[in-house]
Design an enzyme around this catalytic site. Structure first.
Site, short mmCIF file in Angstrom:
data_model
loop_
_atom_site.label_atom_id
_atom_site.label_comp_id
_atom_site.label_asym_id
_atom_site.label_seq_id
_atom_site.Cartn_x
_atom_site.Cartn_y
_atom_site.Cartn_z
N HIS A 177 0.66 -1.31 0.04
CA HIS A 177 0.14 0.03 -0.06
C HIS A 177 0.86 1.22 0.00
O HIS A 177 0.56 2.37 0.73
CB HIS A 177 -1.02 -0.06 1.22
CG HIS A 177 -1.88 -0.89 1.23
ND1 HIS A 177 -2.48 -1.56 -0.19
CD2 HIS A 177 -2.82 -1.70 2.13
CE1 HIS A 177 -3.44 -2.51 0.16
NE2 HIS A 177 -3.50 -2.47 1.73
N HIS A 196 -9.47 2.35 0.46
CA HIS A 196 -9.62 1.21 1.59
C HIS A 196 -10.49 1.20 2.48
O HIS A 196 -10.15 0.96 3.67
CB HIS A 196 -8.12 1.19 2.18
CG HIS A 196 -7.73 -0.23 2.42
ND1 HIS A 196 -8.21 -0.97 3.55
CD2 HIS A 196 -6.69 -1.39 2.20
CE1 HIS A 196 -8.02 -2.22 3.54
NE2 HIS A 196 -6.74 -2.49 2.64
N GLU A 224 -11.60 -3.17 -2.90
CA GLU A 224 -10.58 -2.37 -3.23
C GLU A 224 -10.48 -2.39 -4.75
O GLU A 224 -9.93 -3.39 -5.21
CB GLU A 224 -9.41 -2.65 -2.60
CG GLU A 224 -9.46 -2.54 -1.21
CD GLU A 224 -8.27 -3.33 -0.49
OE1 GLU A 224 -7.09 -2.86 -0.94
OE2 GLU A 224 -8.35 -4.15 0.50
#
Length: 397
Positions: A145, A219, A357
């Site tokens: 991420h 997210h 996502e």
């Protein structure tokens, strides 16, 4: 001489250089042009102060149906989404914290913009144009991420654009060359649009001055029971996907596209999430539940299509998923362990939320046969996703 000093001091005072007000009390209100008329309301408020001294602002948008969405310019985080159930009761359907302190202390990316690269990159590195780029390693031996300080941990410049039936928050951030190991100065714009149809649209735009990799997503953790009454195992999910990506023990794709038929990963028709989440299946065991990427059956590449739908039987709430992306990471909150107390003093236990996502494939930089995430100078990265909420009286499985 005395007159010169007095004039200089007066000038500096007029600019606020010697203000005695603490930074957290600064007026962070964003002006909205009066001539723009809208039937949605927007309010801004102070949300907290970062260790750097920067302050975060909370934007509260309410539409004609009383849907209320709260977003902060810290990480572009969606902190709250209030939508009605089948009886018209307004409740919050996303996980998060009541203030900035919670997000700074411990947050598994609650509601945040994720980048430069959403999901995992194996061994924290990739080759690009013959050069190896080492990245920050923050998930075992892998990169996750965007690294240690990804897009979820920065303040975004924000503007408000009001239209008759919608309000848009335009968020901008410059990710500098070699930030977290990525090449190129990346100019990013993320636009959240809330309308009177109870939809949250997210548009991503990016340009670069050097060839780089980009894979942006959001997210948000959803629980359609409202105010987190229980886990999400009774939610029913449909994904228009014939294939998913198997992973190794580090949750890195093996490179195979595996058919969902005859597996716990078949959500082509509505299936209760809890029905096979504990199945005796190697991939389920590796993910601790669902933490995999589904590959959509797209009609037209890059078009905004409805490719998923989520239902919760008790509340009657429904969430439709539209996207231009080729895939979605479906995650069932397997790593929530009861150590986080969120909004309204709710303890977030395992599988108390799920994430959808929308994105390109995990670890694409190391898989040339996956859809490319390369962005070159002169090109524009564009991606759109919409989460649309509604209700139905009787929710099937």
């Amino acid at each position: 001489m005395k007159q010169t000093i007095f004039c200089t001091l007066f000038y500096l005072l007029s600019l606020g250089f010697f203000s005695c007000q603490p930074k957290q009390e600064e007026d962070k209100t964003v002006e909205v042009p009066e001539e723009i008329k809208s039937n949605l309301t927007v309010n801004t408020s102070f949300f907290g102060t970062l260790p750097s001294g920067d302050t975060a602002t909370l934007f509260t948008i309410k539409n004609q149906d009383n849907m209320e969405v709260k977003i902060t310019n810290y990480g572009g985080i969606i902190t709250s989404v209030l939508v009605p159930d089948k009886d018209g009761k307004m409740e919050d359907v996303v996980l998060g914290y009541d203030n900035l302190e919670g997000y700074l202390k411990s947050s598994p990316y609650f509601g945040a913009i994720v980048g430069r690269y959403g999901n995992r990159i194996a061994n924290g590195k990739f080759m690009l144009d013959g050069k190896e780029y080492p990245l920050a390693v923050n998930n075992g031996k892998n990169h996750l991420h965007g690294g240690l300080v990804g897009f979820d941990k920065v303040i975004w410049e924000t503007e408000i654009e009001k239209k008759e039936n919608s309000v848009a928050l335009k968020m901008k951030y410059l990710s500098k060359d070699m930030e977290e190991g990525y090449p190129g100065n990346l100019n990013v714009e993320v636009i959240y649009t809330i309308d009177n149809e109870n939809a949250i649209a997210i548009d991503y735009i990016a340009t670069t001055d050097k060839t780089t990799h980009v894979n942006l997503t959001n997210h948000t953790y959803f629980n359609l029971t409202g105010d987190v009454k229980r886990d999400i195992l009774d939610h029913s999910l449909m994904l228009k996907a014939d294939h998913y990506l198997p992973v190794d023990e580090g949750l890195i794709p093996t490179g195979e596209l595996r058919n969902v038929e005859g597996t716990p990963f078949n959500f082509k028709d509505f299936q209760k999430i809890g029905e096979e989440i504990n199945a005796s299946n190697e991939q389920i065991k590796l993910g601790g539940g669902y933490d995999h990427c589904w590959v959509f059956n797209r009609q037209t590449p890059n078009d905004l299509e409805i490719l998923g739908e989520l239902k919760e039987p008790t509340s009657g709430r429904v969430m439709q998923l539209f996207t231009t992306e080729p895939a979605v990471q479906f995650y069932t909150g397997n790593f929530l362990d009861g150590k986080i107390t969120g909004k309204m003093d709710k303890v977030y236990n395992q599988r108390f939320a799920l994430c959808l996502e929308t994105q390109h494939f995990p670890d694409s930089p190391n898989h040339p046969d996956f859809p490319s995430t390369v962005l070159k100078p002169g090109e524009k990265y564009e991606s759109s996703t919409v989460y649309k909420f509604s209700v139905e009286k009787e929710v099937g499985n």
